[in-house]
Design a protein around this motif. Sequence first.
Motif, short mmCIF file in Angstrom:
data_model
loop_
_atom_site.label_atom_id
_atom_site.label_comp_id
_atom_site.label_asym_id
_atom_site.label_seq_id
_atom_site.Cartn_x
_atom_site.Cartn_y
_atom_site.Cartn_z
N ASN A 23 0.74 -1.23 0.06
CA ASN A 23 0.01 -0.07 0.00
C ASN A 23 0.73 1.24 0.09
N HIS A 82 -9.47 -2.56 -2.05
CA HIS A 82 -10.79 -2.53 -1.44
C HIS A 82 -11.77 -1.52 -2.06
N SER A 178 -5.74 -11.38 9.12
CA SER A 178 -6.71 -10.12 9.60
C SER A 178 -5.91 -8.78 9.47
N GLY A 180 -4.52 -5.01 9.94
CA GLY A 180 -3.99 -4.36 11.04
C GLY A 180 -2.98 -4.74 11.76
N LYS A 183 -3.55 -8.55 14.80
CA LYS A 183 -4.37 -9.71 14.08
C LYS A 183 -5.09 -10.30 15.00
N HIS A 222 -5.13 -11.13 1.88
CA HIS A 222 -5.22 -9.87 2.45
C HIS A 222 -4.72 -9.93 4.09
N GLY A 223 -4.47 -8.85 4.41
CA GLY A 223 -4.01 -8.83 6.02
C GLY A 223 -3.18 -9.53 6.09
N SER A 225 0.25 -8.83 6.74
CA SER A 225 1.55 -8.32 7.66
C SER A 225 2.09 -9.23 8.75
N ILE A 266 0.65 -6.08 1.87
CA ILE A 266 1.18 -5.69 2.99
C ILE A 266 1.09 -4.16 3.14
N ASP A 267 0.56 -3.73 4.25
CA ASP A 267 0.30 -2.33 4.63
C ASP A 267 1.03 -2.06 5.88
N SER A 268 0.39 -2.78 6.98
CA SER A 268 0.69 -2.54 8.36
C SER A 268 2.30 -2.69 8.60
N ASP A 269 2.97 -3.52 7.85
CA ASP A 269 4.45 -3.54 8.34
C ASP A 269 4.95 -2.29 7.74
P1 13P Z 1 -2.02 -5.65 6.49
O1 13P Z 1 -2.66 -5.00 7.44
O2 13P Z 1 -1.74 -7.00 7.15
O3 13P Z 1 -0.77 -4.93 6.21
O4 13P Z 1 -3.03 -5.91 5.43
C1 13P Z 1 -3.04 -5.20 4.27
C2 13P Z 1 -4.15 -5.31 3.20
O5 13P Z 1 -4.67 -6.42 3.24
C3 13P Z 1 -4.53 -4.23 2.30
O6 13P Z 1 -5.54 -4.72 1.53
#
Ligand code: 13P
Length: 320
Positions: A23, A82, A178, A180, A183, A222-223, A225, A266-269
Amino acid sequence: PLVTTKEMFKKAYEGHYAIGAFNVNNMEIVQGITEAAKELNAPLILQCSAGARKYAKHQYLVHLVQAAIEDTGLPIALHLDHGADFETCKSCIDGGFTSVMFDGSHYSFKENIEKTKEVVEYAHAHGVVVEAELGQLAGIEDDVKVAAHEAHYTDPNEVEEFVKETGVDSLAIAIGTSHGAYKFTPDQCTRNEQGILVPPPLRFDILEEVAKRLPNFPIVLHGASSVPQEFVKIINENGGHMPDAVGVPEEQLRKAASLAVCKINIDSDLRLAMTAGIRKHFNEHPDHFDPRQYVADGRANIKALVAHKIKEVLGCDGKA
Ligand code: 13P
Ligand code: G3H
Ligand code: ZN
Ligand code: NA
């Protein structure tokens, strides 16, 4: 060049690896990710959420990604993460994205099919590919919190009909990841000798069942991280407060990448890497006030993180 994910996913599926979908929200995030990918000659998906488009503006994001392509020469797909409705997907398709997600996972099966199909028809007519989702992840996205009890795994019995009816190009499934940085709640986990939370394993039985029903079809996680504890530690030691932040263990992501999973989100990482760099910088240099000094440390952390993911988790180094 700016590409769709079609070729990337075909090669990833056959080569038993996955592409990282990272992201992006600003220039330094784009640079950190793409500098790592360039050094490792890795294909990339850069994705923007509705929140990213609101924060940075669509045009800025498109041009930042375009600049990264000029700088690296890598094949990069620009993806809407999304997409909530047809209009959002359309605006990204018309505005230069090569891939969109329509997320109808919270609708009924029938409504999800109908709405996804509408996006697929418009996207395909414009040379854009579509990701859809079946099943619902727990966690937070765009300020919407899905409680663990509302989340549900993907039903493998639904996937064939869904893909056939909609014509989607890839499918996100829920197998226990999950969104964020939190998780799993501590009561869903066990603790190891160091007191670190150990989350419950992903449902690989569901992934395998889905893959059986959809041969050669790219699956998305998804989710995904892993919430690196070294970044959580740096954050907490430098004025942050993120107790019990926990993610998906990397060995499970590696296994998923070797199977039908072709895209790992991967976004949260990235957020943790950026925040750890900046917090540490501020703590060590209270006199600094030039954003180039502290944001550069966040960017360097992102570059190191993405290099690690490409080599040790995704396995897509050298595949561009
Ligand atoms: P994370 O929160 O695990 O990084 O997931 C990101 C994601 O699924 C973006 O669509
Ligand atoms: O899945 C959600 C992504 O992490 C994007 O998050 O909506 O806060 O930009 P965001
Ligand atoms: Zn997501
Ligand atoms: Na794979």
